[in-house]
Scaffold this active site. Structure first.
Site, mmCIF file in Angstrom:
data_model
loop_
_atom_site.group_PDB
_atom_site.id
_atom_site.type_symbol
_atom_site.label_atom_id
_atom_site.label_comp_id
_atom_site.label_asym_id
_atom_site.label_seq_id
_atom_site.Cartn_x
_atom_site.Cartn_y
_atom_site.Cartn_z
ATOM 1 N N GLY A 8 -54.313 -16.279 -3.606
ATOM 2 C CA GLY A 8 -53.785 -15.339 -2.838
ATOM 3 C C GLY A 8 -53.839 -14.098 -3.828
ATOM 4 O O GLY A 8 -53.158 -14.205 -4.848
ATOM 5 N N GLY A 13 -50.631 -11.369 -6.650
ATOM 6 C CA GLY A 13 -51.418 -12.054 -7.163
ATOM 7 C C GLY A 13 -52.423 -11.156 -8.112
ATOM 8 O O GLY A 13 -52.522 -11.750 -8.975
ATOM 9 N N ASN A 99 -41.667 -16.021 -0.565
ATOM 10 C CA ASN A 99 -40.273 -16.030 0.294
ATOM 11 C C ASN A 99 -40.247 -17.303 0.999
ATOM 12 O O ASN A 99 -41.023 -17.922 1.162
ATOM 13 C CB ASN A 99 -40.582 -14.844 1.259
ATOM 14 C CG ASN A 99 -39.948 -13.397 0.458
ATOM 15 O OD1 ASN A 99 -39.494 -13.357 -0.517
ATOM 16 N ND2 ASN A 99 -40.581 -12.181 1.037
ATOM 17 N N ALA A 127 -44.322 -4.047 -5.869
ATOM 18 C CA ALA A 127 -45.871 -3.850 -6.076
ATOM 19 C C ALA A 127 -46.364 -3.661 -4.392
ATOM 20 O O ALA A 127 -45.983 -4.488 -3.586
ATOM 21 C CB ALA A 127 -46.558 -4.784 -6.696
ATOM 22 N N LYS A 181 -31.646 -16.396 -2.928
ATOM 23 C CA LYS A 181 -32.784 -15.566 -2.414
ATOM 24 C C LYS A 181 -32.975 -15.826 -0.914
ATOM 25 O O LYS A 181 -33.240 -14.833 -0.154
ATOM 26 C CB LYS A 181 -34.072 -15.662 -2.952
ATOM 27 C CG LYS A 181 -35.379 -15.037 -2.640
ATOM 28 C CD LYS A 181 -35.128 -13.548 -3.309
ATOM 29 C CE LYS A 181 -36.407 -12.714 -2.769
ATOM 30 N NZ LYS A 181 -37.465 -12.952 -3.297
ATOM 31 N N ASN A 185 -32.680 -12.890 1.950
ATOM 32 C CA ASN A 185 -33.694 -12.586 2.796
ATOM 33 C C ASN A 185 -33.118 -12.960 4.505
ATOM 34 O O ASN A 185 -33.781 -12.120 5.237
ATOM 35 C CB ASN A 185 -34.935 -13.752 2.615
ATOM 36 C CG ASN A 185 -35.806 -13.325 1.727
ATOM 37 O OD1 ASN A 185 -35.907 -12.076 1.258
ATOM 38 N ND2 ASN A 185 -36.149 -13.989 0.787
ATOM 39 N N ASN A 199 -33.941 -0.597 3.844
ATOM 40 C CA ASN A 199 -32.859 -1.723 3.367
ATOM 41 C C ASN A 199 -31.467 -1.087 3.164
ATOM 42 O O ASN A 199 -30.388 -1.517 3.628
ATOM 43 C CB ASN A 199 -33.091 -2.354 2.002
ATOM 44 C CG ASN A 199 -34.323 -3.417 1.965
ATOM 45 O OD1 ASN A 199 -34.875 -3.403 3.216
ATOM 46 N ND2 ASN A 199 -34.735 -3.978 0.904
#
Length: 307
Positions: A8, A13, A99, A127, A181, A185, A199
């Site tokens: 990936g 990655g 995720n 990123a 986490k 999410n 957000n």
């Protein structure tokens, strides 16, 4: 020095490829469409620009790899990893960074006296890619830990990875971190799609945040992974919203660009665990159906990667 395959090669990655290569590890990428090499261009990794051509899709390299580092969307993981498992050495650990939860249950792991080590990683670096270049927008932390008993002996990987892309923290109980986490999410991802906003704009809808959060807490409590109170979980989610206020969530971007989302491994996983525990989560179910309907308007993609 280690021989590593990164499966990936999106923005995260490529961050790992750049950081590990800087530390003189032998690193190859594994791409969905096989090719012998590809360019990795990162604006800043450990304060230094990185631009290099990286080897890719070499099966001999894969067979001798000492770590398979998986940086895929959750819905891509099982098909891609299952295709590579037969080519890995028996003692090559697999570190999953994505995720959501539930991918471990989909892996085809051969029954052997020593089970393959599977680890979970949760990353907070920011990123994205623009014009074939990765822009490293925010430093963060990567939490890693064991998903099975065999993986407990791989704590040393935290220090190796920390040298490449700090900070990295080892957790013997990665399960609790994963649930925290997941809670974040479950709130941020579907709600930013629902309200079509960044957000930070979710803070205009405190009652909706509270409803989703309370339902998540019920499941965490039944699952026995509560490290905190209901109010503390809510505060943790609000803090995360504030810290990422200017960001558009990954699910917002996936829907905007008509890509397959990770909803099945976020809210979908929560609903599956709730069902097992005999709980009903009306608000999360409504958001899940809302996102699935959005996906259904455009999503006709194949969900597997080439071996």
């Amino acid at each position: 020095m280690m021989k590593i395959t990164v499966l990936g090669c999106g923005s995260i990655g490529k961050l790992w490829i750049a950081g590990l290569t800087q530390q003189a590890h032998e690193v190859q990428g594994w791409l969905r469409i096989p090719q012998p090499d590809f360019d990795v261009n990162v604006d800043s990794i450990n304060g230094i620009p990185f631009q290099q051509r990286i080897i890719a899709n070499q099966k001999t390299w894969l067979q001798h790899s000492e770590l398979l580092l998986v940086c895929l969307k959750s819905w891509q993981v099982s098909d891609a990893v299952n295709a590579l498992i037969p080519h890995l050495s028996a003692d090559c650990p697999i570190l999953l960074i994505h995720n959501g939860m539930g991918t471990l249950d989909e892996l085809t792991l051969p029954e052997t006296p020593t089970k393959r080590a599977i680890l979970q990683g949760i990353i907070t670096h920011g990123a994205y890619q623009q014009d074939q270049k990765v822009l490293h927008t925010a430093e963060g932390i990567t939490h890693i830990g064991p998903l099975n008993t065999t993986a407990r002996q791989y704590g040393y990987l935290a220090e190796i990875l920390h040298q490449a892309l700090p900070d990295v923290a080892w957790h013997n109980d990665i399960h609790t971190i994963s649930w925290l986490k997941l809670a974040v999410n479950c709130v941020i991802n579907p709600l930013t799609v629902f309200y079509q906003c960044r957000n930070g704009d979710l803070l205009k809808y405190p009652e909706h945040i509270q409803k989703v959060c309370d339902e998540v807490y019920q499941v965490m409590e039944r699952e026995g992974v509560i490290p905190t109170s209901r109010s503390h979980l809510h505060g943790y989610i609000i803090d995360t919203i504030e810290q990422t206020a200017n960001n558009y969530s990954s699910m917002y971007q996936d829907v905007k660009y008509q890509r397959h989302t990770e909803i099945d491994y976020i809210t979908g996983y929560l609903l599956r665990r709730a069902s097992e525990q005999g709980l009903v989560l009306p608000e999360n179910k409504r958001l899940f159906q809302f996102i699935k309907q959005k996906e259904g308007n455009y999503d006709h993609i194949r969900t597997h990667l080439s071996s």
